[in-house]
Every structure is written in C-alpha cells, then in structure tokens.
Write a protein that holds these residues in place. Sequence first.
Motif, PDB file in Angstrom:
ATOM      1  N   VAL A  22     -14.749   7.103  10.903  1.00 41.13           N
ATOM      2  CA  VAL A  22     -14.502   5.936  10.059  1.00 41.13           C
ATOM      3  C   VAL A  22     -13.980   6.370   8.690  1.00 41.13           C
ATOM      4  O   VAL A  22     -13.052   5.783   8.144  1.00 41.13           O
ATOM      5  CB  VAL A  22     -15.785   5.105   9.898  1.00 41.13           C
ATOM      6  CG1 VAL A  22     -15.534   3.939   8.965  1.00 41.13           C
ATOM      7  CG2 VAL A  22     -16.260   4.608  11.241  1.00 41.13           C
ATOM      8  N   THR A  47       0.832  -1.194   0.000  1.00 42.33           N
ATOM      9  CA  THR A  47       0.000   0.000   0.000  1.00 42.33           C
ATOM     10  C   THR A  47       0.870   1.248   0.000  1.00 42.33           C
ATOM     11  O   THR A  47       0.618   2.204  -0.731  1.00 42.33           O
ATOM     12  CB  THR A  47      -0.896   0.014   1.245  1.00 42.33           C
ATOM     13  OG1 THR A  47      -1.703  -1.146   1.240  1.00 42.33           O
ATOM     14  CG2 THR A  47      -1.771   1.243   1.259  1.00 42.33           C
ATOM     15  N   LEU A  48       1.894   1.198   0.819  1.00 52.15           N
ATOM     16  CA  LEU A  48       2.765   2.362   0.917  1.00 52.15           C
ATOM     17  C   LEU A  48       3.436   2.640  -0.433  1.00 52.15           C
ATOM     18  O   LEU A  48       3.463   3.768  -0.913  1.00 52.15           O
ATOM     19  CB  LEU A  48       3.831   2.104   1.983  1.00 52.15           C
ATOM     20  CG  LEU A  48       4.811   3.230   2.242  1.00 52.15           C
ATOM     21  CD1 LEU A  48       4.065   4.488   2.654  1.00 52.15           C
ATOM     22  CD2 LEU A  48       5.799   2.823   3.314  1.00 52.15           C
ATOM     23  N   SER A  86      -6.078  -2.346  -0.989  1.00 56.63           N
ATOM     24  CA  SER A  86      -7.155  -3.211  -1.475  1.00 56.63           C
ATOM     25  C   SER A  86      -8.329  -3.191  -0.504  1.00 56.63           C
ATOM     26  O   SER A  86      -9.107  -4.115  -0.450  1.00 56.63           O
ATOM     27  CB  SER A  86      -6.629  -4.628  -1.656  1.00 56.63           C
ATOM     28  OG  SER A  86      -6.129  -5.099  -0.425  1.00 56.63           O
ATOM     29  N   LEU A  87      -8.427  -2.122   0.255  1.00 58.06           N
ATOM     30  CA  LEU A  87      -9.522  -2.008   1.213  1.00 58.06           C
ATOM     31  C   LEU A  87     -10.717  -1.279   0.606  1.00 58.06           C
ATOM     32  O   LEU A  87     -10.554  -0.320  -0.140  1.00 58.06           O
ATOM     33  CB  LEU A  87      -9.041  -1.228   2.436  1.00 58.06           C
ATOM     34  CG  LEU A  87      -8.605  -2.007   3.674  1.00 58.06           C
ATOM     35  CD1 LEU A  87      -7.775  -3.209   3.296  1.00 58.06           C
ATOM     36  CD2 LEU A  87      -7.850  -1.125   4.636  1.00 58.06           C
ATOM     37  N   ASN A 125       0.703   3.440  -3.016  1.00 61.15           N
ATOM     38  CA  ASN A 125      -0.218   4.469  -2.549  1.00 61.15           C
ATOM     39  C   ASN A 125      -1.662   4.131  -2.894  1.00 61.15           C
ATOM     40  O   ASN A 125      -2.423   4.980  -3.328  1.00 61.15           O
ATOM     41  CB  ASN A 125       0.159   5.838  -3.110  1.00 61.15           C
ATOM     42  CG  ASN A 125      -0.537   6.938  -2.349  1.00 61.15           C
ATOM     43  OD1 ASN A 125      -0.840   6.773  -1.176  1.00 61.15           O
ATOM     44  ND2 ASN A 125      -0.809   8.032  -3.010  1.00 61.15           N
ATOM     45  N   ARG A 131      -9.531   6.804   4.843  1.00 60.49           N
ATOM     46  CA  ARG A 131      -8.647   7.672   4.089  1.00 60.49           C
ATOM     47  C   ARG A 131      -7.204   7.381   4.471  1.00 60.49           C
ATOM     48  O   ARG A 131      -6.325   7.279   3.627  1.00 60.49           O
ATOM     49  CB  ARG A 131      -8.997   9.120   4.419  1.00 60.49           C
ATOM     50  CG  ARG A 131      -8.663  10.125   3.387  1.00 60.49           C
ATOM     51  CD  ARG A 131      -9.762  11.163   3.290  1.00 60.49           C
ATOM     52  NE  ARG A 131     -10.019  11.862   4.537  1.00 60.49           N
ATOM     53  CZ  ARG A 131      -9.338  12.919   4.967  1.00 60.49           C
ATOM     54  NH1 ARG A 131      -8.330  13.391   4.260  1.00 60.49           N
ATOM     55  NH2 ARG A 131      -9.660  13.515   6.093  1.00 60.49           N
ATOM     56  N   SER A 132      -6.989   7.213   5.747  1.00 60.89           N
ATOM     57  CA  SER A 132      -5.627   7.004   6.225  1.00 60.89           C
ATOM     58  C   SER A 132      -5.098   5.653   5.771  1.00 60.89           C
ATOM     59  O   SER A 132      -3.891   5.451   5.669  1.00 60.89           O
ATOM     60  CB  SER A 132      -5.606   7.145   7.744  1.00 60.89           C
ATOM     61  OG  SER A 132      -5.165   5.977   8.355  1.00 60.89           O
ATOM     62  N   HIS A 133      -6.002   4.740   5.454  1.00 57.90           N
ATOM     63  CA  HIS A 133      -5.576   3.438   4.942  1.00 57.90           C
ATOM     64  C   HIS A 133      -5.528   3.431   3.423  1.00 57.90           C
ATOM     65  O   HIS A 133      -5.301   2.391   2.825  1.00 57.90           O
ATOM     66  CB  HIS A 133      -6.534   2.348   5.412  1.00 57.90           C
ATOM     67  CG  HIS A 133      -6.269   1.869   6.806  1.00 57.90           C
ATOM     68  ND1 HIS A 133      -5.286   0.965   7.098  1.00 57.90           N
ATOM     69  CD2 HIS A 133      -6.844   2.188   7.981  1.00 57.90           C
ATOM     70  CE1 HIS A 133      -5.283   0.734   8.402  1.00 57.90           C
ATOM     71  NE2 HIS A 133      -6.207   1.471   8.961  1.00 57.90           N
ATOM     72  N   ARG A 134      -5.779   4.570   2.829  1.00 59.03           N
ATOM     73  CA  ARG A 134      -5.789   4.665   1.366  1.00 59.03           C
ATOM     74  C   ARG A 134      -6.786   3.683   0.759  1.00 59.03           C
ATOM     75  O   ARG A 134      -6.476   3.000  -0.223  1.00 59.03           O
ATOM     76  CB  ARG A 134      -4.402   4.385   0.789  1.00 59.03           C
ATOM     77  CG  ARG A 134      -3.307   5.310   1.280  1.00 59.03           C
ATOM     78  CD  ARG A 134      -3.504   6.703   0.758  1.00 59.03           C
ATOM     79  NE  ARG A 134      -2.431   7.605   1.194  1.00 59.03           N
ATOM     80  CZ  ARG A 134      -2.498   8.367   2.276  1.00 59.03           C
ATOM     81  NH1 ARG A 134      -3.572   8.339   3.043  1.00 59.03           N
ATOM     82  NH2 ARG A 134      -1.499   9.174   2.570  1.00 59.03           N
ATOM     83  N   ALA A 188     -12.298   8.961   7.987  1.00 56.65           N
ATOM     84  CA  ALA A 188     -10.894   9.372   8.122  1.00 56.65           C
ATOM     85  C   ALA A 188      -9.995   8.150   8.201  1.00 56.65           C
ATOM     86  O   ALA A 188      -8.934   8.103   7.562  1.00 56.65           O
ATOM     87  CB  ALA A 188     -10.723  10.247   9.359  1.00 56.65           C
ATOM     88  N   ALA A 189     -10.436   7.144   8.939  1.00 57.22           N
ATOM     89  CA  ALA A 189      -9.629   5.927   9.034  1.00 57.22           C
ATOM     90  C   ALA A 189      -9.447   5.312   7.651  1.00 57.22           C
ATOM     91  O   ALA A 189      -8.353   4.880   7.285  1.00 57.22           O
ATOM     92  CB  ALA A 189     -10.301   4.928   9.977  1.00 57.22           C
ATOM     93  N   ARG A 236     -10.476  13.323  -3.432  1.00 62.14           N
ATOM     94  CA  ARG A 236      -9.250  14.027  -3.813  1.00 62.14           C
ATOM     95  C   ARG A 236      -8.061  13.108  -3.657  1.00 62.14           C
ATOM     96  O   ARG A 236      -7.089  13.206  -4.398  1.00 62.14           O
ATOM     97  CB  ARG A 236      -9.058  15.268  -2.943  1.00 62.14           C
ATOM     98  CG  ARG A 236      -9.608  16.533  -3.528  1.00 62.14           C
ATOM     99  CD  ARG A 236      -8.915  17.749  -2.936  1.00 62.14           C
ATOM    100  NE  ARG A 236      -9.011  17.780  -1.484  1.00 62.14           N
ATOM    101  CZ  ARG A 236     -10.062  18.208  -0.808  1.00 62.14           C
ATOM    102  NH1 ARG A 236     -11.123  18.645  -1.459  1.00 62.14           N
ATOM    103  NH2 ARG A 236     -10.056  18.204   0.506  1.00 62.14           N
ATOM    104  N   GLN A 237      -8.158  12.215  -2.691  1.00 62.21           N
ATOM    105  CA  GLN A 237      -7.035  11.309  -2.485  1.00 62.21           C
ATOM    106  C   GLN A 237      -7.163  10.068  -3.350  1.00 62.21           C
ATOM    107  O   GLN A 237      -6.496   9.078  -3.128  1.00 62.21           O
ATOM    108  CB  GLN A 237      -6.957  10.939  -1.008  1.00 62.21           C
ATOM    109  CG  GLN A 237      -6.941  12.170  -0.142  1.00 62.21           C
ATOM    110  CD  GLN A 237      -6.354  11.910   1.218  1.00 62.21           C
ATOM    111  OE1 GLN A 237      -6.202  10.777   1.635  1.00 62.21           O
ATOM    112  NE2 GLN A 237      -6.002  12.973   1.905  1.00 62.21           N
ATOM    113  N   GLY A 238      -8.044  10.129  -4.325  1.00 61.49           N
ATOM    114  CA  GLY A 238      -8.103   9.040  -5.286  1.00 61.49           C
ATOM    115  C   GLY A 238      -9.085   7.939  -4.947  1.00 61.49           C
ATOM    116  O   GLY A 238      -9.109   6.908  -5.601  1.00 61.49           O
TER     117      GLY A 238
END
Lengths: 344, 344
Positions: free
Chosen positions: B112, B58-59, B65-66, B62, B117-120, B114-115, B149-151
């Motif tokens: 949730v 994921t890193l 698969s969530l 970016n 988002r943080s996990h992409r 935000a979480a 915005r973050q895809g």
Amino acid sequence: MDSGYVTLEQVAEHAGVSLATASRVINGSTRQVSQRLRDKVNASAEELGYLANASAQTLARNSSSLVGLLVHDISDPYFSSIAAGVTRCAEERGLVLVLGSTNRSAQKEGRVLAALRSHRAKAVILVGSRSTDEESNARLIGEIEAFRRQGGRVACVSQPGLPADTVSPDNHSGAAALARHLVGLGHRRFAILAGPTDLRTARERLDGFHGALSAAGLELAHHNVVHGAFTRDGGYESTRRLMTLGTDATCLFAVNDVMATGAMAALRDLGMRVPDDLSVAGFDDIPTLRDLTPGLTTVRLPLEEMGERAAALALDEDHQGGHRVITVPGEVVARESTAPPTAS
Amino acid sequence: MDSGYVTLEQVAEHAGVSLATASRVINGSTRQVSQRLRDKVNASAEELGYLANASAQTLARNSSSLVGLLVHDISDPYFSSIAAGVTRCAEERGLVLVLGSTNRSAQKEGRVLAALRSHRAKAVILVGSRSTDEESNARLIGEIEAFRRQGGRVACVSQPGLPADTVSPDNHSGAAALARHLVGLGHRRFAILAGPTDLRTARERLDGFHGALSAAGLELAHHNVVHGAFTRDGGYESTRRLMTLGTDATCLFAVNDVMATGAMAALRDLGMRVPDDLSVAGFDDIPTLRDLTPGLTTVRLPLEEMGERAAALALDEDHQGGHRVITVPGEVVARESTAPPTAS
DNA sequence: CACGTCCTGGAAAACTCTTTCCCAGAGTAG
DNA sequence: CTACTCTGGGAAAGAGTTTTCCAGGACGTG
C-alpha cells in the motif's frame, strides 16, 4: 535513488533499450519482447528501484486503479463492516480504495463523486440508503450517469432504484420474518423505532414489519411508531420519548441494531428490564454488538459479504444491458432480548 | 458534454484565451489575470462543465491530493473511530482519502505504501501498533524514508519510535492509573490478558499496569498473565484458557476493550458474573462498546480526536527538524464491570 | 523623451507514461 | 530469387495539465 524519482526512461537507458520496449516489459502489453531484453529491463528496474508513476499511467491509459467507496459514517459499525468487505475485494485485485464519508450530506456525496471522476476512478460503490427526497436523488442519479459516461462502473449497497448494479438486503421479508417470530413468542402489541421518515431502508423495514402484523390480524397503533435519527443516540432519544408518552407495547422493534442499542440503554436508565418489562429487537446483527447483554434478537445480514459482492459487481467484467440486483436474505437470530410477554 | 471529457484547452478556446491563462484562472496561481478574462474563463468552464483531470494535474505538479490511511482492520471499531477523525480532517482540506487495510501484514503494508508513493500522495497516516519485530520494523522504516524523500509527509498514531510525527496515547500512565484505581477498590490479585507479546501497545499497557502494582507492593503472578490475539476472539479464548488453568485473581485487566468484551463473553459462558465473581477492566473506551452491560471500566482515549490530530500533523505546514510527538493522556472511566472484591 | 520596471498574456517545454506507426530482418511460398 | 508475411524493436505522437520564458504595453523616473 537519492531523492528523485526513477523514470522508465532511465530504466530503458540503463538496460540499453528503447522506452517503448521498457514499457512493454514492465506492464506486459500485447506485444512480445524477447526473453533477453525482458531480463535486462527487469534487472535494471530492480536495480534502480523503479516505481511507475501512477498519474502518468492514468493519464496515458485514461483509466486508473482507484476505486471509490462512499459511506455515511465510517465509525458506524454497519458501514465499517461493509467497508471491510469492499477493501478486501479491492486489494485482491490490486486496486486502491478511496474512502469518502458523506455524513448523509448529498452535497458532500457530489463532491466526492466529482473527485473520483476527476481521478478517472474505475468504479465507485455507494453504501447506505439515500433519502427518498426526489430532488437530491435526481442529482445523485445525474452524477452516477456522468460517472458511467466516463467509463466508470457503479454499484450500490442497500439502495435499489438507482441506475446501477445493486446488492440489497431483503428488508421487507426480513422484518416480516422477525415480526412473525415475535408474534410467535406471544407478543400482540408492538412499538417501533422507525428511524427517519425519508430513509428508504428504514421505511422498508417498517413496512415489512407492519405488513406481517396486519397479515396476522394485528394492529399497529399510530402512537407506537416513533421516528428519529438512524443512530444509537436517535434510538435512545426515541425510546425516552416513547416511554414518556407511555406505551402499552410488550415488544419494541428498532429498525436497526444501533438504534436498538440506544433503546436498551434508555430502558436501562429508566429502570426497565429487558426482556422482562419489554422485549427489544433490532436489525442488521452488527458483529460488534453481538456481545451486548442481553443478547439482541435481530435479523442477521452478511454485511462484509455484501460489501464484497457489491465490489465484485462493480469490478468484474462488464455486464451489458440492465442493472443486476442481488437480494440477500436476512435471517432472524433469536437471542435473550426477546421473551414471551409476561402477563400484566 | 456527451460522453467525452472537457479539457482545459476546450475551455480556453471557448473563452478565447490561451491555455496558460485558463489554467491560471481555474487553479488561481500566483500570477494575476484581469477580471475580464477571469470571468470569461469561469463562465466557459461552467458552461462546458469542465472538470480538471486529476492525474494530469498530479503529473504536472508532481504532487497529488491523495492522503493515505493505513489501518490493520477497518471493521475494528478502534480503527474506524480513528479513521473517522482522519477522514474529517482530510475532507476539510479538500483532500481525497485512500484507505489501506493491512491485516497486520507487513507485506501488505509495504504494498500500500508503494502504491501511495506511486500516486505521489501528499501524506500517509499509519495507525496501530506495529510489531516489535526488528526486521519488519526496519523495512517499514525504509518505506517511510522513501516516502518522505519523495516529498510525502508521514504521521503515526500509536507507534512512537518511527521516524515521523506521532500521536500516541500514554499507555503506560493510563494503565498505571487504572491499576491504582483497581487497587483502590481493594483488589490485590490480578490477571492480565496481555495480548500479543510483540505488540508495542500491548506491552506498554502491561508494563504500566505491572509497574503500578509493584509500586503498590503487589506481585503479579506469572501464571496470571496470558498472551493472545489483540481481538475480541483473542480475549475470549485467552479467558477460557486462564479460567481452565484456574486463577486466584479478583480482577481481570484486558489490555484493550475488544479483548475485554471477549473476556466478558467467556465469563458469561462459564457462568461467572461480572463484577461479582470477577471484576473486568479494559482500555480504549470504544464508543460502540459503551453500551455493554455491565458497563466496562476502562481508560478513555479520544480516538477520533487522535485521528484528527495525526492528520493535522501530517497535513499542516512543515515542521523542520525532529519529529513531533503528541502524547494524549487516557482517563480512567469507572463503570459497573469493576467492584470491590467480595470476601472469598 | 529615453530607459528601466512592472504587469499581463501567450507560446512552448516539461511532466512520465502508453501506444501507434514505421522499419529492418527473418522466414516462407511460389 | 522475388515477393510476401511475420516479428520484434524504436521513434514519436499523444494524454491534460502546470510553469517557464518571452514579448509587448503601461507606467514611473530622471
């Protein structure tokens, strides 16, 4: 802020501190940071709208905030009730819940478990009885061991015997208590919708019921035990089969509520009245099914609480040594679907 | 193999190739790798029991698969049915489903999101009507925009108006069709359990029903519309309130099935028979509630399919431009809970 | 045969954090 | 006043992938 991500490095730079300091402030490590810098970092984070990259954290810490929940079918109210308890518990702890539906396929179960392992999930909660099939059980145990070796915790609901902490209903006693209640009503001849032959839960309930009948000196005729799917439709179909062959039973016990629901529907379609022509009892006390008419006599299990306790077992601090087993008792709830047998 | 993890680097070394080549083989990038090396790498991976580290992937990529699924309450059969569809769709694509329960709290929803988002997370599916409250809606829209915005992709079930693809039942027409059906049975005076005033879905169903009555030249008395929680207990309580005040209605429409269930329970407790004393109709056609007696007249929605289609909207290839809206029609299902009014 | 192109493989940078290690300065004891 | 211990800060080394860039060889063309 426009479209890209804000990284901790940007926050650090904006606050005029090092990356290390920023990290220490944001996650609160063991190390102290002066109040002055702490304020600056927090202000910068706020201002830039910083949101940590969870995968980077997971990678660095080698441990994530994911918790897995494996159920057979989330649309089955039995599982969704338990899931509600697990969700609550996970969210209280700021964890993210991953839901896997296995549809009773050991293969899918393996896939989901592997995915959780690959995400370095903190814990996984397995809900629902597995088959008694040796081979797939062995594979499951292998997966569980692998998961733990990598530092994950495992808890189960309703399947003792796995190498993990377990919350399990006392199927045997519950079914026995129900049997005694029904015998107390005057029933002597029973039919049982026993579910799949290889499902542990189903088997235990059958055995408990049967055992209590024997203890009361009652026989359970072989042709009065029918096996079928553990679902509403399985109950419907099993009941049709039972009634087609004919039965002398005055009371029908379905080893779970959704099967009992199917049974009541089948009886209705056959023009039989419950409980006048046949009493019906189930097991679980599914909340959504409490409004059936006639009300279903059943054995109440605190499903949501069971989910919560299993999650707590998996998430709260480590317990060394053997596996804990919490047995939750069921309580007979008498409703209108059972009545003393009418003389006939 | 013992307790640690097998890394791609170990696989590469074992196969005698570079890290880059191993990566290309395992995930099948655009680049070609000769059959010989490919075999070697695969064999090594197999032998060592390699499992990719999802967070590292994921890193690096970016993108994870969530997939997120946000519902109000997973133990509500309405949501769990939809969830089943979403799960299926996600699993078909090899994605991992994250379940968030919001309990109708906008704050939890934000957390949730935000979480995720943080996990992409790749996508999120929001299920269930939000309130019509402007402020929390605005915040939700903000979160959604940030997510995209973050895809990330976003799809909704049952809440048109948000800036995202949507699968929405045609509440208005469904309720209108139901109203016409009930008028066709001979009913002239209706009571409505209208749910919360600020819930879009509830409001649309109320409006559709009301509109059809008006079109038929019928009035809907103000005191016959009661608001309450969108749950079984809300339906129960609203019905008690309605009956305490007294009503001249011959038919009761609850804007969803779980409320209708509560209504039937309340009427039973009050000693009233359905449909003899009062007809009752609902909306949704929850599978688990199909076995109620008397069978509930309702408007059928293909819940599981709606979940699947929403997931497909969110997961299948990008659609440029505006937001797609799929409207799914409801179909009136007449059962025994409604009957022509008895002369009285 | 010279030159450009395509293909395959590897080295290394990048991704964003956490954490270890080191250092400077402050405080304390002898 | 020296030596020693804390304390808080920063530099840098990871964590495990993906992907870019470069190099070298094969091949085709004029």
